[in-house]
Design a protein around this motif. Structure first.
Motif, mmCIF file in Angstrom:
data_model
loop_
_atom_site.group_PDB
_atom_site.id
_atom_site.type_symbol
_atom_site.label_atom_id
_atom_site.label_comp_id
_atom_site.label_asym_id
_atom_site.label_seq_id
_atom_site.Cartn_x
_atom_site.Cartn_y
_atom_site.Cartn_z
ATOM 1 N N GLN A 109 27.148 39.678 55.596
ATOM 2 C CA GLN A 109 25.964 39.636 54.741
ATOM 3 C C GLN A 109 25.099 38.418 55.006
ATOM 4 O OE1 GLN A 109 28.939 38.620 53.834
ATOM 5 N NE2 GLN A 109 28.758 36.872 52.440
ATOM 6 N N GLY A 110 25.647 37.457 55.736
ATOM 7 C CA GLY A 110 24.910 36.239 56.040
ATOM 8 C C GLY A 110 25.229 35.132 55.056
ATOM 9 N N THR A 111 25.287 33.917 55.575
ATOM 10 C CA THR A 111 25.499 32.743 54.733
ATOM 11 C C THR A 111 24.533 31.647 55.169
ATOM 12 O OG1 THR A 111 27.181 31.199 53.887
ATOM 13 C CG2 THR A 111 27.357 31.802 56.208
ATOM 14 N N GLN A 112 23.903 31.021 54.197
ATOM 15 C CA GLN A 112 22.868 30.024 54.479
ATOM 16 C C GLN A 112 23.501 28.686 54.828
ATOM 17 O OE1 GLN A 112 19.347 30.304 54.464
ATOM 18 N NE2 GLN A 112 19.436 28.218 55.312
ATOM 19 N N VAL A 113 23.027 28.124 55.922
ATOM 20 C CA VAL A 113 23.390 26.756 56.309
ATOM 21 C C VAL A 113 22.103 25.946 56.368
ATOM 22 C CG1 VAL A 113 24.291 25.299 58.157
ATOM 23 C CG2 VAL A 113 25.449 27.432 57.575
ATOM 24 N N THR A 114 22.069 24.872 55.613
ATOM 25 C CA THR A 114 20.907 24.000 55.596
ATOM 26 C C THR A 114 21.340 22.594 55.944
ATOM 27 O OG1 THR A 114 19.847 25.344 53.885
ATOM 28 C CG2 THR A 114 18.983 23.121 54.234
ATOM 29 N N VAL A 115 20.730 22.052 56.993
ATOM 30 C CA VAL A 115 21.035 20.694 57.435
ATOM 31 C C VAL A 115 19.815 19.839 57.140
ATOM 32 C CG1 VAL A 115 21.811 19.234 59.326
ATOM 33 C CG2 VAL A 115 22.479 21.654 59.254
#
Length: 117
Positions: A109-115
């Motif tokens: 389903q997708g997972t958000q990665v924010t750097v």
């Protein structure tokens, strides 16, 4: 029916680490390969890393993540992992796992990665 459930995304500072997991369940059958893709804001979904399911597993990585990311798998658990170290702002995006099965191609389903600092 096959379901893929991802976990492990989040917000991290540059230089930090995250570990993504993706577990498959259902009538999986034989697996050819497992992989991770990233879709940056406004961009296309692109391959980050892939691992084959046979033997020790051959791996391949996008040039931008070589030396920083490691893909691994647990065949007994039908799970694929992505260890991400030395994260950079340009690693930001939605990460999707992919299982290439003998019965078809399946996506998480997708997972958000924010750097970001």
């Amino acid at each position: 029916q096959v379901q893929l459930v991802e976990s492990g995304g989040g917000l991290v500072q540059p230089g930090g680490s995250l570990r993504l997991s993706c577990a498959a369940s259902g009538s999986i059958g034989s697996i050819y390969a497992m992989g991770w893709y990233r879709q940056a804001p406004g961009g296309q979904r692109k391959l980050v890393a892939v691992i084959t399911s046979i033997g020790i597993g051959s791996t391949d990585y996008a040039d931008s993540v070589k030396g920083r990311f490691t893909i691994s798998r647990d065949n007994a658990k039908n799970t694929v992992y992505l260890q991400m170290n030395m994260l950079k702002p340009e690693d930001t995006g939605v990460y999707y796992c992919n299982f290439h099965l003998i019965i078809g191609n399946y996506w998480g389903q997708g997972t958000q990665v924010t750097v970001s600092s």
